[in-house]
Design an enzyme around this catalytic site. Structure first.
Site, PDB file in Angstrom:
ATOM      1  N   LYS A   1       7.970  -0.872  12.397  1.00 25.88           N
ATOM      2  CA  LYS A   1       8.578  -0.441  11.133  1.00 25.88           C
ATOM      3  C   LYS A   1       9.728   0.539  11.410  1.00 25.88           C
ATOM      4  O   LYS A   1      10.653   0.653  10.636  1.00 25.88           O
ATOM      5  CB  LYS A   1       7.527   0.195  10.220  1.00 25.88           C
TER       6      LYS A   1
ATOM      7  N   LYS B   1       0.836  -1.201   0.000  1.00 23.47           N
ATOM      8  CA  LYS B   1       0.000   0.000   0.000  1.00 23.47           C
ATOM      9  C   LYS B   1       0.873   1.255   0.000  1.00 23.47           C
ATOM     10  O   LYS B   1       0.688   2.164  -0.789  1.00 23.47           O
ATOM     11  CB  LYS B   1      -0.912  -0.036   1.223  1.00 23.47           C
TER      12      LYS B   1
ATOM     13  N   ARG C   1      -5.315  -4.740   6.221  1.00 25.11           N
ATOM     14  CA  ARG C   1      -5.925  -6.037   6.558  1.00 25.11           C
ATOM     15  C   ARG C   1      -7.317  -6.201   5.977  1.00 25.11           C
ATOM     16  O   ARG C   1      -7.951  -7.232   6.160  1.00 25.11           O
ATOM     17  CB  ARG C   1      -5.926  -6.230   8.076  1.00 25.11           C
TER      18      ARG C   1
END
Ligand code: G6Q
Length: 537
Positions: free
Chosen positions: A497, A200, A261
């Site tokens: 991340k 994404k 998700r």
């Protein structure tokens, strides 16, 4: 007010004896079951509930404005408040194509355009007219993505494997551990391999690293020009895709109103569409759309996602259940627990309400599970006789896609017997009557009263599969509304991340001073030393 009443009621319900409740009320199943289009039956009668429980839980849903919040989501309001985004995975499967507006603009034309782009491309790969750089048709499709850009398509590929084209092989690479991509590349030929880079943001370290390795592999064997025939991207980030060297014509976009998700229904499902074809992919969308309508229109007493959601919240918030098992008796659905783990735990693993205040009730439980009957031979022991309350969902199709093999009755017998055993248990007297040695009676007693839902699906088809996944999405939504959490952000994931970035530079450059705690410093030092020794050998 409702919370005090529910807390009081929870004390009464601790005394319920489900076996007795069934004996005393012959209608318990009729009362506590509901169905979706005669395709999915939900039996929730084996739960720790009474009529009063259901009335109170429905009252909770009403007071939490569930109805209004379902409508707000489906109409494109920015219900993901922390990221100021609409939440419109339902628009991706809006098969009656009614307009849905975000910031005054109907999102449907763009959704339909990308769907057609996917249609055209997937047909070409399936019929062999999409050629690689040396003129050969594709034999292997590799989806590179992680989290929401991996779990959905990977799970759905297995779930719908029966419907998949035979002439193509599909691979999913997610882990930044180089082993994942290395083992996959060993099975592929660069001339006939298509990579779908699914991200994404197109900034995710794992995906970009794996994509770079795949790119080097192709360029080394076929040269730079081969990229355009062997790489396509699925992303919201056109600039990132261009910078990687993928032609934007080979890019399939989606939008920030689709959470990772929840993205299986978007172009993130491209590998799935190549696998099962456009028509079946749209059947899956239609099944999910039908469940969306059910969620939006069906009175809550007969509304499957609402029932699953209020009961799930009942266990987590009032009966102290910290975990929850999903047990699909269908090998095709073997990855469903892993998929739902992300859907449920990333959405409702929250401790702050939408107001910014701490939650006052326990929220999302730990979800685990495995395909039946395998789990019966491992962790079911704890569900039957352990000290924890573990609500379970048993899921199975009435008809197998492999009826010819003739084993399905055995599977179904197990699927039906397990919830029965969890509910009825086995008393000491029953064991005595069977002549069990008195010394063994404490060990062989089963308390019973262990709750479950049973979900019986007619058959696994793209349509019923789509409906099943949407059922769980909306169950999670319902719970999020009851807890007043934002089910659509994931700051906990984003932390991960960031964290590794600093450590990575310290691992690579051993001259950098370390300022962590002594444990972290020592771990970095040990790895540095050992890897340096190896380098100098
Ligand atoms: C999903 C999460 C997360 C995300 C991955 C991959 O809801 O946000 O699992 O899908 O981190 O992100 P990208 O698709 O941006 O690479």
């Amino acid at each position: 007010m409702i919370h005090t009443t529910l807390a009081d009621h929870a004390k009464t319900i601790q005394k319920i004896n489900l076996r007795k409740a069934f004996q005393e009320d012959q209608n318990r199943f009729q009362k506590f079951s509901a169905s979706f289009e005669n395709q999915i039956l939900l039996d929730y009668s084996k739960n720790l509930i009474t009529d009063e429980t259901m009335t109170l839980l429905l009252q909770w849903a009403k007071e939490a404005h569930l109805k209004e919040k379902i409508n707000a989501m489906m109409q494109g309001e920015k219900i993901n408040t922390t990221e100021n985004r609409a939440v419109l995975h339902t628009a991706l499967r809006n098969r009656d194509n009614h307009p849905i507006y975000v910031d005054g603009k109907d999102v449907m034309p763009e959704i339909n355009r990308v769907l057609e782009q996917m249609h055209h491309f997937s047909d070409q790969v399936r019929d062999g007219s999409w050629k690689g750089a040396t003129g050969k048709a594709v034999t292997d499709v590799v989806n590179i993505g992680i989290g929401g850009s991996d779990l959905g398509p990977a799970m759905a590929h297995d779930a719908l494997a029966f419907y998949r084209i035979d002439s193509l092989r599909f691979h999913f690479v997610s882990n930044v551990d180089g082993t994942d991509i290395a083992e996959t590349l060993k099975k592929c030929n660069p001339e006939t391999t298509l990579f779908i880079i699914s991200s994404k943001t197109f900034t995710t370290q794992e995906t970009l690293t794996n994509a770079q390795t795949a790119r080097n592999w192709v360029v080394q064997k076929l040269g730079e020009k081969a990229i355009e025939k062997h790489f396509v991207a699925v992303s919201t980030n056109t600039e990132g895709v261009k910078a990687f060297g993928i032609n934007p014509e080979n890019m399939f976009i989606f939008w920030d109103f689709v959470g990772g998700r929840y993205s299986l229904w978007s172009a993130i499902g491209l590998s799935l569409m190549i696998g099962i074809g456009y028509t079946r992919f749209t059947e899956m969308l239609a099944g999910a759309h039908a469940m969306d309508k059910h969620f939006q229109e069906m009175p809550f007493e007969k509304n499957l996602p609402v029932i699953l959601g209020i009961i799930g919240a009942w266990y987590a918030s009032y009966l102290g259940a910290e975990s929850y098992a999903v047990l699909p008796y269908d090998q095709y659905l073997h990855r469903l627990p892993a998929y739902l783990q992300q859907l449920d735990m990333e959405s409702n693993g929250k401790s702050v309400q939408k107001t910014g205040n701490a939650v006052t009730l326990s929220t999302g439980p730990v979800l685990f599970g495995a395909a039946g009957t395998n789990g019966q031979h491992s962790f079911y022991q704890l569900i039957h006789q352990g000290t924890h309350l573990i609500p379970t969902d048993f899921i199975a199709p009435v008809f197998s896609l492999n009826e010819a093999v003739g084993q399905h009755d055995i599977l179904l017998a197990n699927f039906i017997a397990q919830p029965e055993a969890l509910m009825t248990g086995k008393t000491a007297d029953e064991l005595r009557a069977q002549g069990v040695d008195e010394k063994l009676i404490p060990f062989r007693t089963f308390s019973g009263n262990r709750p479950s839902n049973t979900i019986l699906i007619e058959k696994i088809t793209p349509y019923t599969f789509g409906a099943l996944i949407a059922l769980y999405e909306h169950k999670v939504f319902t719970e999020g509304v009851l807890w007043n959490v934002n089910s659509f952000d994931q700051f906990g994931v984003e932390l991960g991340k960031q964290l590794a970035k600093n450590v990575l530079t310290e691992l690579i450059d051993s001259s950098q001073p370390l300022h962590h705690d002594s444990s972290t410093n020592a771990l970095i030092q040990t790895v540095r030393q050992k890897r340096n020794v190896l380098k100098h050998k």
